[in-house]
Design a protein around this motif. Structure first.
Motif, PDB file in Angstrom:
ATOM      1  N   ILE A  56     -12.843  -6.022  -2.373  1.00  0.00           N
ATOM      2  CA  ILE A  56     -11.596  -6.095  -3.144  1.00  0.00           C
ATOM      3  C   ILE A  56     -10.453  -6.682  -2.299  1.00  0.00           C
ATOM      4  O   ILE A  56      -9.736  -7.584  -2.776  1.00  0.00           O
ATOM      5  CB  ILE A  56     -11.208  -4.704  -3.706  1.00  0.00           C
ATOM      6  N   PRO A  57     -10.247  -6.211  -1.054  1.00  0.00           N
ATOM      7  CA  PRO A  57      -9.166  -6.819  -0.261  1.00  0.00           C
ATOM      8  C   PRO A  57      -9.337  -8.333  -0.109  1.00  0.00           C
ATOM      9  O   PRO A  57      -8.375  -9.096  -0.266  1.00  0.00           O
ATOM     10  CB  PRO A  57      -9.271  -6.104   1.094  1.00  0.00           C
ATOM     11  N   ALA A  58     -10.576  -8.797   0.174  1.00  0.00           N
ATOM     12  CA  ALA A  58     -10.800 -10.244   0.343  1.00  0.00           C
ATOM     13  C   ALA A  58     -10.507 -10.990  -0.944  1.00  0.00           C
ATOM     14  O   ALA A  58      -9.836 -12.039  -0.943  1.00  0.00           O
ATOM     15  CB  ALA A  58     -12.235 -10.489   0.787  1.00  0.00           C
ATOM     16  N   GLY A  88      -4.384  -1.946  -0.691  1.00  0.00           N
ATOM     17  CA  GLY A  88      -3.698  -1.171  -1.732  1.00  0.00           C
ATOM     18  C   GLY A  88      -4.341  -1.392  -3.100  1.00  0.00           C
ATOM     19  O   GLY A  88      -4.440  -0.461  -3.902  1.00  0.00           O
ATOM     20  N   ALA A  89      -4.792  -2.637  -3.370  1.00  0.00           N
ATOM     21  CA  ALA A  89      -5.446  -2.933  -4.657  1.00  0.00           C
ATOM     22  C   ALA A  89      -6.696  -2.083  -4.832  1.00  0.00           C
ATOM     23  O   ALA A  89      -7.115  -1.787  -5.944  1.00  0.00           O
ATOM     24  CB  ALA A  89      -5.810  -4.421  -4.725  1.00  0.00           C
ATOM     25  N   MET A  90      -7.288  -1.706  -3.715  1.00  0.00           N
ATOM     26  CA  MET A  90      -8.498  -0.879  -3.763  1.00  0.00           C
ATOM     27  C   MET A  90      -8.142   0.616  -3.786  1.00  0.00           C
ATOM     28  O   MET A  90      -8.670   1.383  -4.590  1.00  0.00           O
ATOM     29  CB  MET A  90      -9.334  -1.203  -2.509  1.00  0.00           C
ATOM     30  N   TRP A  91      -7.228   1.040  -2.906  1.00  0.00           N
ATOM     31  CA  TRP A  91      -7.095   2.466  -2.610  1.00  0.00           C
ATOM     32  C   TRP A  91      -5.878   3.143  -3.234  1.00  0.00           C
ATOM     33  O   TRP A  91      -5.829   4.382  -3.278  1.00  0.00           O
ATOM     34  CB  TRP A  91      -7.046   2.686  -1.085  1.00  0.00           C
ATOM     35  N   ASN A  92      -4.853   2.398  -3.677  1.00  0.00           N
ATOM     36  CA  ASN A  92      -3.662   3.054  -4.239  1.00  0.00           C
ATOM     37  C   ASN A  92      -4.022   3.898  -5.460  1.00  0.00           C
ATOM     38  O   ASN A  92      -4.634   3.376  -6.400  1.00  0.00           O
ATOM     39  CB  ASN A  92      -2.622   2.018  -4.667  1.00  0.00           C
ATOM     40  N   MET A 136       0.870  -1.189   0.000  1.00  0.00           N
ATOM     41  CA  MET A 136       0.000   0.000   0.000  1.00  0.00           C
ATOM     42  C   MET A 136       0.905   1.237   0.000  1.00  0.00           C
ATOM     43  O   MET A 136       1.773   1.374   0.864  1.00  0.00           O
ATOM     44  CB  MET A 136      -0.866  -0.048   1.258  1.00  0.00           C
ATOM     45  N   THR A 137       0.654   2.115  -0.945  1.00  0.00           N
ATOM     46  CA  THR A 137       1.489   3.309  -1.056  1.00  0.00           C
ATOM     47  C   THR A 137       0.997   4.407  -0.100  1.00  0.00           C
ATOM     48  O   THR A 137      -0.097   4.315   0.446  1.00  0.00           O
ATOM     49  CB  THR A 137       1.432   3.859  -2.493  1.00  0.00           C
ATOM     50  N   THR A 138       1.833   5.454   0.050  1.00  0.00           N
ATOM     51  CA  THR A 138       1.426   6.583   0.897  1.00  0.00           C
ATOM     52  C   THR A 138       0.141   7.211   0.359  1.00  0.00           C
ATOM     53  O   THR A 138      -0.775   7.550   1.120  1.00  0.00           O
ATOM     54  CB  THR A 138       2.544   7.647   0.920  1.00  0.00           C
ATOM     55  N   GLY A 139       0.062   7.327  -0.965  1.00  0.00           N
ATOM     56  CA  GLY A 139      -1.146   7.877  -1.586  1.00  0.00           C
ATOM     57  C   GLY A 139      -2.363   7.022  -1.273  1.00  0.00           C
ATOM     58  O   GLY A 139      -3.470   7.541  -1.077  1.00  0.00           O
ATOM     59  N   GLY A 140      -2.173   5.704  -1.245  1.00  0.00           N
ATOM     60  CA  GLY A 140      -3.270   4.786  -0.915  1.00  0.00           C
ATOM     61  C   GLY A 140      -3.761   4.999   0.502  1.00  0.00           C
ATOM     62  O   GLY A 140      -4.967   5.074   0.748  1.00  0.00           O
ATOM     63  N   TRP A 141      -2.809   5.114   1.443  1.00  0.00           N
ATOM     64  CA  TRP A 141      -3.186   5.375   2.842  1.00  0.00           C
ATOM     65  C   TRP A 141      -3.942   6.698   2.954  1.00  0.00           C
ATOM     66  O   TRP A 141      -4.959   6.784   3.640  1.00  0.00           O
ATOM     67  CB  TRP A 141      -1.947   5.414   3.743  1.00  0.00           C
ATOM     68  N   GLY A 173      -5.883 -13.096  -5.964  1.00  0.00           N
ATOM     69  CA  GLY A 173      -4.859 -12.325  -6.667  1.00  0.00           C
ATOM     70  C   GLY A 173      -5.394 -11.058  -7.303  1.00  0.00           C
ATOM     71  O   GLY A 173      -6.597 -10.791  -7.267  1.00  0.00           O
ATOM     72  N   PRO A 174      -4.486 -10.245  -7.904  1.00  0.00           N
ATOM     73  CA  PRO A 174      -4.858  -8.926  -8.419  1.00  0.00           C
ATOM     74  C   PRO A 174      -5.930  -8.978  -9.512  1.00  0.00           C
ATOM     75  O   PRO A 174      -6.719  -8.046  -9.650  1.00  0.00           O
ATOM     76  CB  PRO A 174      -3.543  -8.386  -9.002  1.00  0.00           C
ATOM     77  N   GLU A 175      -5.958 -10.052 -10.304  1.00  0.00           N
ATOM     78  CA  GLU A 175      -6.901 -10.106 -11.428  1.00  0.00           C
ATOM     79  C   GLU A 175      -8.361 -10.145 -10.962  1.00  0.00           C
ATOM     80  O   GLU A 175      -9.272  -9.807 -11.715  1.00  0.00           O
ATOM     81  CB  GLU A 175      -6.618 -11.298 -12.355  1.00  0.00           C
ATOM     82  N   ALA A 176      -8.598 -10.521  -9.690  1.00  0.00           N
ATOM     83  CA  ALA A 176      -9.977 -10.616  -9.183  1.00  0.00           C
ATOM     84  C   ALA A 176     -10.652  -9.263  -9.117  1.00  0.00           C
ATOM     85  O   ALA A 176     -11.881  -9.171  -9.149  1.00  0.00           O
ATOM     86  CB  ALA A 176      -9.975 -11.254  -7.792  1.00  0.00           C
ATOM     87  N   ALA A 177      -9.836  -8.195  -9.033  1.00  0.00           N
ATOM     88  CA  ALA A 177     -10.413  -6.855  -8.865  1.00  0.00           C
ATOM     89  C   ALA A 177     -11.139  -6.362 -10.117  1.00  0.00           C
ATOM     90  O   ALA A 177     -11.958  -5.460 -10.044  1.00  0.00           O
ATOM     91  CB  ALA A 177      -9.321  -5.858  -8.482  1.00  0.00           C
ATOM     92  N   GLY A 178     -10.844  -6.973 -11.256  1.00  0.00           N
ATOM     93  CA  GLY A 178     -11.387  -6.448 -12.513  1.00  0.00           C
ATOM     94  C   GLY A 178     -12.745  -7.002 -12.905  1.00  0.00           C
ATOM     95  O   GLY A 178     -13.212  -6.753 -14.007  1.00  0.00           O
ATOM     96  N   GLN A 179     -13.394  -7.760 -12.035  1.00  0.00           N
ATOM     97  CA  GLN A 179     -14.649  -8.404 -12.411  1.00  0.00           C
ATOM     98  C   GLN A 179     -15.846  -7.463 -12.271  1.00  0.00           C
ATOM     99  O   GLN A 179     -15.819  -6.509 -11.507  1.00  0.00           O
ATOM    100  CB  GLN A 179     -14.876  -9.625 -11.534  1.00  0.00           C
TER     101      GLN A 179
END
Lengths: 36, 536
Positions: free
Chosen positions: B313-315, B235-239, A1-6, B321-327
């Motif tokens: 998304i985190p679950a 991070g997969a959700m919020w980055n 998780m990046t700083t931007g993400g946090w 894996g990362p590809e699950a987020a694109g559904q």
């Protein structure tokens, strides 16, 4: 998780939590308007 | 005078929870996370919050205010309310009654397919409870088996599958939820909708929080894949990230990201849907609309951002894996997540809690879709509750049966969702903000909203609701039409189920226009009775 993400996560969560807390507080304890 | 039943909410919290229950649905938990992940992650939240402030909340307030104003004149249905509001400043607002017809058509037709999805949620919850939804011990087969379960429940393989004997479980759950909705609607506004939402919404919050705690405490479940952990899942959700290979900053300038964020706000808050305007008509004159509207919108936002944004998304990332987020919504909700629960310790229990929570989210929404039509049948034709409920159940049964039968690739569902549940919602939203800001007058509307309000709207909102919100919505609508309409129009022109679905929509709309015309004659002859307890 990046700083931007946090930053985006914490900003989004705190904004929504603050909004829902403020509005429910006003509804339940500080309502100066009418009551149904 | 037409004698109509005086019906109103028993408490302020009741109406807020009912409106929030209408807004909180599958989109909060399944669509929102997918939209964020696919449209720049954290970048998405900038246009999301701007749209929340400039479109979501103002349009919600406009609906609450017009609904309450119409209710004071004895109208509870969108055709009656919108005709009455337009008539406040003009000689006649009768033409606006036909615009209000959309406020009956949209919830009724969305109900026809939404009740199917609601049945799937209950079928999945029961599947976990009974053990029917057990994906076995071979992790490589989880997604395939989950897909088979989904195909069996929905009949997605071919038309007629969902009603055949082999797939009777999906049909049975559809029948159960269909009956439950009409049972609650028959009980009325306070004993049915309000009483149910008062315990369903808190229970939904608790169930979602339990699943959230489980997801956030998963750590790194597979030591062979140390990157698949909770922090990276978040991070997969919020980055913040680019779309299509660009930078995060470029994503912020991408119209597609703004379109997706605005669309999510618009559809999530149930604005332009015909529900809020109907629910608000049951308020009394001294009741507040500003704080109530803000509270309902923020409750919806809380479920979406704080619960939906941290679970799905985190679950999916941790186990798939990362590809699950694109559904898409259905792929994520009904195929990927069951595979996730199969990986998770005590997954049968958490799977049940999750899908029962989704079922509650769905039924509090579907209930709200019936009330606008019940109100129209009762005030437009003088029907009593048993008659209006019986007639509406027959209408929705036939429509829902049509969608249930034409289940191949969910084509009928998808077509009606696009034209009614998306396109017409934009149209009604546009019409409502124009009616509020220009026909009634934003100044008059804001002044009326401030009557009895626990929070006063500042004068800035007059400018916002007259110029900014309509212009913003119009730009988004034109962009959306440019991007989406050609493909759907082409599909429809090929004939088959999409074409039949359009014919069905057209037939319903035509029948409704005729009904509004007949009801309008009745209202002109005998204006609705205004009960004293509503105006006090």
């Amino acid at each position: 998780m990046t700083t931007g993400g946090w930053i985006s996560m914490i900003f989004s969560l705190t904004t929504m939590i603050a909004l829902v807390t403020f509005s429910f507080y006003k509804v339940l304890f500080d309502d100066k308007g009418g009551e149904g | 005078m037409t004698q109509i039943k005086s019906d109103h909410w028993a408490s302020k919290v009741g109406v807020i929870l009912a409106v929030a229950g209408s807004a909180v649905g599958l989109g909060n938990f399944l669509r929102f996370p997918g939209q964020v992940a696919q449209n720049g992650g954290g970048v998405f939240m900038i246009p999301y919050f701007i749209a929340f402030l400039l479109i979501g909340i103002p349009l919600g307030w406009a609906e609450w205010t017009m609904g309450k104003r119409g209710g004071q004149a004895g109208y509870n249905s969108a055709p009656g309310i919108m005709g009455y509001i337009a008539g406040l400043q003009k000689r006649s607002g009768k033409g606006w009654r036909f615009a209000g017809a959309l406020g009956v058509l949209i919830p009724v037709m969305v109900y026809m397919y939404y009740v199917l999805i609601e049945g799937w949620c209950l079928a999945y919850a029961w599947g976990y409870l009974s053990g029917a939804l057990n994906l076995g011990a071979d992790a490589n087969q989880y997604t395939a088996k989950s897909g088979d379960f989904f195909a069996n429940i929905t009949g997605i393989a071919s038309d007629g599958d969902a009603v055949s004997g082999d797939n009777a479980s999906g049909l049975a759950f559809w029948g159960v939820v269909f009956g439950l909705n009409f049972f609650l609607i028959y009980r009325g506004l306070t004993k049915g909708i309000e009483a149910f939402c008062k315990w369903a919404i808190p229970l939904m919050s608790i169930l979602a929080l339990v699943v959230l705690v489980r997801v956030l405490t998963l750590g790194t479940p597979n030591p062979d894949l140390p990157d698949h952990n909770v922090i990276n899942g978040l991070g997969a959700m919020w980055n913040p990230r680019g779309t299509g290979g660009g930078s995060a900053f470029e994503a912020l300038l991408n119209p597609q990201v703004w379109l997706a964020a605005t669309g999510q706000i618009f559809f999530s808050l149930s604005v332009g849907f015909g529900v809020i305007i109907n629910y608000a008509s049951y308020l009394r004159r001294k009741d507040d609309v500003v704080l109530s509207g803000l509270t309902a919108s923020s409750t919806n936002g809380f479920f979406e951002v704080c619960l939906g944004g941290l679970i799905t998304i985190p679950a999916a990332f941790i186990f798939l894996g990362p590809e699950a987020a694109g559904q898409g919504t259905f792929g994520m909700g009904f195929v990927a997540l069951p595979a996730v629960f199969a990986h998770m310790p005590a997954g049968q229990i958490f799977g049940f809690l999750w899908f029962f929570m989704l079922f509650l989210a769905a039924i509090t929404s579907s209930l709200s879709m019936l009330q606008p039509a019940i109100a129209f049948l009762e005030e437009g034709f003088g029907l009593k509750r048993p008659q209006s409920v019986a007639l509406l159940s027959m209408i929705t049964l036939s429509g829902s049966g049509f969608i249930l039968f034409f289940s191949k690739d969910l084509m009928a569902l998808d077509t009606i969702d696009f034209w009614v549940g998306t396109f017409l919602i934009f149209v009604l939203g546009m019409l409502q903000i124009i009616l509020f800001g220009w026909v009634w007058g934003a100044k008059e509307g804001v002044a009326y909203a401030n009557e009895g309000a626990a929070l006063k709207l500042p004068k800035l909102f007059i400018f916002l609701m007259r110029y900014v919100s309509p212009a913003y919505l119009l730009v988004i609508f034109v962009l959306w039409c440019y991007k989406q309409l050609p493909d759907y129009a082409k599909t429809m022109m090929k004939g088959g189920v999409p074409f039949y679905s359009m014919l069905f929509i057209g037939a319903c709309l035509s029948a409704l226009f005729v009904s509004v015309f007949i009801a309008g004659k009745r209202w002109d002859r005998e204006p609705p009775h205004v009960p004293e307890d509503v105006t006090s």
